[in-house]
Design an enzyme around this catalytic site. Structure first.
Site, PDB file in Angstrom:
ATOM      1  CD  GLU A  33     -11.320  56.760   1.344  1.00  0.00           C
ATOM      2  OE1 GLU A  33     -12.232  56.640   0.528  1.00  0.00           O
ATOM      3  OE2 GLU A  33      -9.982  56.967   1.066  1.00  0.00           O
ATOM      4  NE  ARG A 257       1.802  54.263   2.014  1.00  0.00           N
ATOM      5  CZ  ARG A 257       0.455  54.867   2.207  1.00  0.00           C
ATOM      6  NH1 ARG A 257       0.103  55.975   2.392  1.00  0.00           N
ATOM      7  NH2 ARG A 257      -0.598  53.756   2.462  1.00  0.00           N
ATOM      8  CE  LYS A 267      -7.350  52.164   3.433  1.00  0.00           C
ATOM      9  NZ  LYS A 267      -8.203  53.069   4.080  1.00  0.00           N
TER      10      LYS A 267
END
Ligand code: ATP
Ligand code: MG
Length: 553
Positions: A33, A257, A267
Site C-alpha cells: 500500500e 511477519r 508504517k
C-alpha cells in the site's frame, strides 16, 4: 559448492503444485500500500515473492494496493519502486489495484445478479451491533432481502454519487451466523467522496480490501498469493468471492511477519517517528526502512542474505538485530576499502625523522586476493588515537607507553621517548623516534612489536564529521511494552563527532563505496555530505559490542 538447504513450506507447496501439474509456472505479486516507505518486513516479503518466482520459473508483479483513496501518495510509489530495484529485483508488470476499479465494479454487479450481494442502508453502528460476537451469532439486516432489481438500482445510485459517505454500503450475502466473523455479510463497497491519486474523482465508491485483493490476484492469474498471518481468517472470504465469481483460482498462503528486535516494523508507527521528528525522515539511518539502512551503508547483498538466513516461519517470532549486523559485517569485510581515521587525536613528533614527501603504500583490503594498494603520506608530525597511549599501562597493554614500541600501520616501528604535558598536566604531545630499517614490506630491523596503530599525518589530514548510531529503542520489543512505544526510544541513539582526522585519500570518497575505518567500524558517506563538510555514517562496529555487554551481564 552451495550448501543444500531444506525447502521452506512454501517451496514444498509450489513443488507439489508443479509436480501435480496444477500450474506450469508460478506468478507471485508484491502488493504494497503506497502509504509509507518500505521496511525490513517488506524486504522479507520481496525476497520471498521474487525469490520464489525466480527459483521456479515465473514472474512477480509489483501491484500497488491503492484502493484506499485518502492515504496514498505518489512520493511513496516512487520510493517503493526505487527500493525494490535497489534490493536487486525486477518486476514483470507495474500494476495498480485502482486500475481494476471497473472490473471490480462489474464483479460486484455479477454478485448482486446472482443474489450474493445487497445494498444495506444501516449505519455503521447498527451493522457492527448486528454482527454479533465470536460466541453469538449476528442478526440479519432488515435490508438483506431486497430484490435484485432494487439492489442493482441502489448500487448504481451509490456509484453515481446520490448518497453521502456512510449512507449505504454494498455487502456480500453469506451467513450472519457463520463462525468466522469475517463471513458475516462483509462490506464490499463503501461511499467515500475523496480524491484518488490515480483515478481522480471518477469514483465515489471504493472496494474494501477483501473485495479487491483476491480479485486483483485472480485478474493477474497470481498462482500463489503470499501474505502475513493476520490474514488467515480472511482466506475463507478470499476463496468465497473467487468461487462465486467463478474466476481464476488464485490461492492465499500465509507466513509470519518479520519482526526485528529493538525496532518497530509498522508504517503507521514509523510515520509517527517521522512526523513527530524523533528521526530525520524516513531514511534516517536508524530507521528499519530499506532507505534508512541504505543511507546507513547496508548493502542490498547483506539484506538479501539476512532474509535468506532468517527464513520464513509459520509462527510469530522476533529475529535478532544482531543477525542483520552479522550479515552486513560479512559483506563489508569482503568489499570495504580500509582507511585510517583518527577520532580523538594525540600528536606525536618523530624527532629523528627528516624525510620529505614520503608516502607509504597500504593495502586497500587484505580480504581481496588481487588487492590494490594506496599511497598514504607520512610525516614528522602524526596523530594517533588518545586511547592508544597510556602513561601507566596495565600488563598486556600492547599499544604505546613511555619506552614502549608499536608499529604504525603500513609504515615504521616507533618508540615513545618523552611525554609532553601542559600546565594542567594534560598530555599534549609525545616525542618519539622511528626505526628507519623497519619500514613495512622491507623490514630488516628484527624488532618484534605486538601493537599496530592507525595514524594520519598532521600536515596531510583532512577533517570530516562522523555519526555513530545505536539501536533506536531501549527494549527488545517496544510494541509489546506497556504504554506508548515511543516511551522506549533510546535517546542516545545518535552520537555526532564533529571533527575527525582522515587520511587524504578519503577526499574522493563516494556514496556508493564502503569503507572500514581501521579499528573503528564500517562507514559510508552520508547523502548530506558536501565537499566543504564530509559526513560519514557508521554502518556497524567491527565487533558485536552488544553481545559482549550481554555476556558481561
Ligand atoms: P504495515 O503494518 O507496516 O503498514 P502492511 O502489511 O500494511 O504493513 P503493506 O504495504 O500492505 O504493509 O504490505 C505489502 C506486503 O508486504 C504485504 O504482502 C505484507 O504482507 C508484506 N509485509 C508487510 N509487513 C511485513 C512484515 N513485517 N513481514 C513480512 N511481510 C510484511
Ligand atoms: Mg497495510
Amino acid at each position: 559448492m552451495a550448501e543444500e538447504k531444506s525447502l521452506n513450506f512454501l517451496e514444498e507447496i509450489i513443488e507439489r503444485d508443479l509436480h501435480e501439474g496444477k500450474h506450469v509456472s508460478i506468478v507471485t505479486r508484491f502488493p504494497p500500500e503506497p502509504n509509507g516507505y518500505l521496511h525490513m518486513g517488506h524486504a522479507a516479503s520481496i525476497c520471498l515473492n521474487f525469490g520464489l518466482s525466480k527459483k521456479y520459473g515465473g514472474y512477480t508483479n509489483l501491484r500497488f494496493d491503492d484502493t484506499n483513496p485518502t492515504t496514498e501518495e505518489t512520493e511513496y510509489v516512487e520510493s517503493i519502486k526505487n527500493d525494490v530495484r535497489w534490493l536487486g529485483f525486477e518486476w514483470k508488470n507495474e500494476l495498480y489495484a485502482s486500475d481494476y476499479f471497473e472490473n471490480l465494479y462489474l464483479f460486484a454487479i455479477k454478485l448482486i445478479r446472482l443474489g450474493y450481494a445487497y445494498v444495506d442502508d444501516s449505519d455503521s453502528e447498527t451493522i457492527a451491533r448486528e454482527k454479533g460476537t465470536p460466541t453469538q451469532p449476528g442478526a440479519n439486516s432488515k435490508f438483506r432481502d431486497r430484490s435484485i432489481e432494487e439492489n442493482l438500482q441502489l448500487f448504481e445510485e451509490m456509484k453515481a454519487g446520490k448518497y453521502n459517505d456512510g449512507e449505504r454500503v454494498l455487502r456480500a450475502k453469506i451467513d450472519m451466523a457463520h463462525i468466522n466473523m469475517l463471513m458475516r455479510d462483509p462490506v464490499m463497497y463503501r461511499i467515500k467522496k475523496a480524491h484518488h491519486h490515480r483515478t481522480g474523482d471518477n469514483w465515489c465508491i471504493y472496494p474494501m480490501y477483501d473485495f479487491a485483493h483476491g480479485q486483483s490476484d485472480s485478474i493477474e492469474h497470481v498462482t500463489h498469493s503470499i501474505c502475513t498471518l493476520e490474514f488467515v481468517p480472511h482466506r475463507e472470504l478470499y476463496d468465497w468471492f473467487i468461487e462465486k465469481l467463478d474466476i481464476f483460482p488464485s490461492h492465499q498462503y500465509e507466513f509470519a511477519r518479520r519482526n526485528i528486535s529493538y525496532t518497530v516494523m509498522s508504517k503507521r508507527k514509523l510515520l509517527q517517528l517521522v512526523t513527530e521528528k524523533y528521526v530525520d525522515g524516513w531514511d534516517d539511518p536508524r530507521m528499519p526502512t530499506i532507505s534508512g539502512l541504505r543511507r546507513r551503508g547496508y548493502t542490498a547483498e547483506s539484506i538479501r542474505d539476512f532474509c535468506d538466513r532468517a527464513g520464513i516461519a509459520k509462527r510469530e517470532n522476533v529475529t535478532e538485530l544482531s543477525l542483520l549486523e552479522f550479515c552486513v559485517r560479512e559483506d563489508l569485510n569482503k568489499i570495504a576499502l580500509r582507511r585510517m581515521v583518527v577520532f580523538d587525536p594525540l600528536k606525536i613528533v618523530l624527532t629523528n625523522y627528516n624525510e620529505q614527501n614520503e608516502v607509504v603504500s597500504v593495502e586497500d583490503n587484505p580480504e581481496d586476493a588481487n588487492g590494490s594498494f594506496r599511497e598514504v603520506p607520512f610525516g614528522k608530525e602524526l596523530y594517533i588515537e588518545q586511547e592508544d597511549f597510556m602513561e601507566n599501562p596495565p600488563k598486556k597493554f600492547f599499544r604505546l607507553f613511555p619506552g614502549g614500541m608499536v608499529r604504525l600501520k603500513g609504515a615504521y616501528i616507533i618508540k615513545c621517548d618523552e611525554v609532553i604535558k601542559d600546565d594542567t598536566g594534560k598530555i599534549i604531545q609525545l616525542n618519539c623516534s622511528y626505526i628507519s630499517e623497519s619500514k613495512s614490506g622491507n623490514d630488516i630491523s628484527n624488532i618484534k612489536v605486538k601493537g599496530t596503530l592507525h595514524w594520519v599525518s598532521v600536515q596531510h589530514a583532512i577533517t570530516a564529521e562522523v555519526r555513530l548510531y545505536d539501536r533506536l529503542f531501549k527494549v527488545e520489543d517496544p510494541s509489546n511494552e506497556e504504554g506508548d512505544f515511543k516511551d522506549y526510544i533510546n535517546e542516545n541513539s545518535l552520537q555526532i563527532i564533529e571533527k575527525v582526522y582522515a587520511e587524504p585519500s578519503l577526499k574522493n570518497a563516494s556514496i556508493n563505496e564502503r569503507y572500514q575505518f581501521l579499528r573503528k567500524g564500517y562507514f559510508t558517506l552520508d547523502k548530506n555530505s558536501t565537499e566543504e563538510k564530509m559526513i560519514f555514517n557508521r554502518t556497524v562496529t567491527l565487533k558485536d559490542t552488544w553481545a559482549k555487554e550481554v555476556k558481561k551481564g
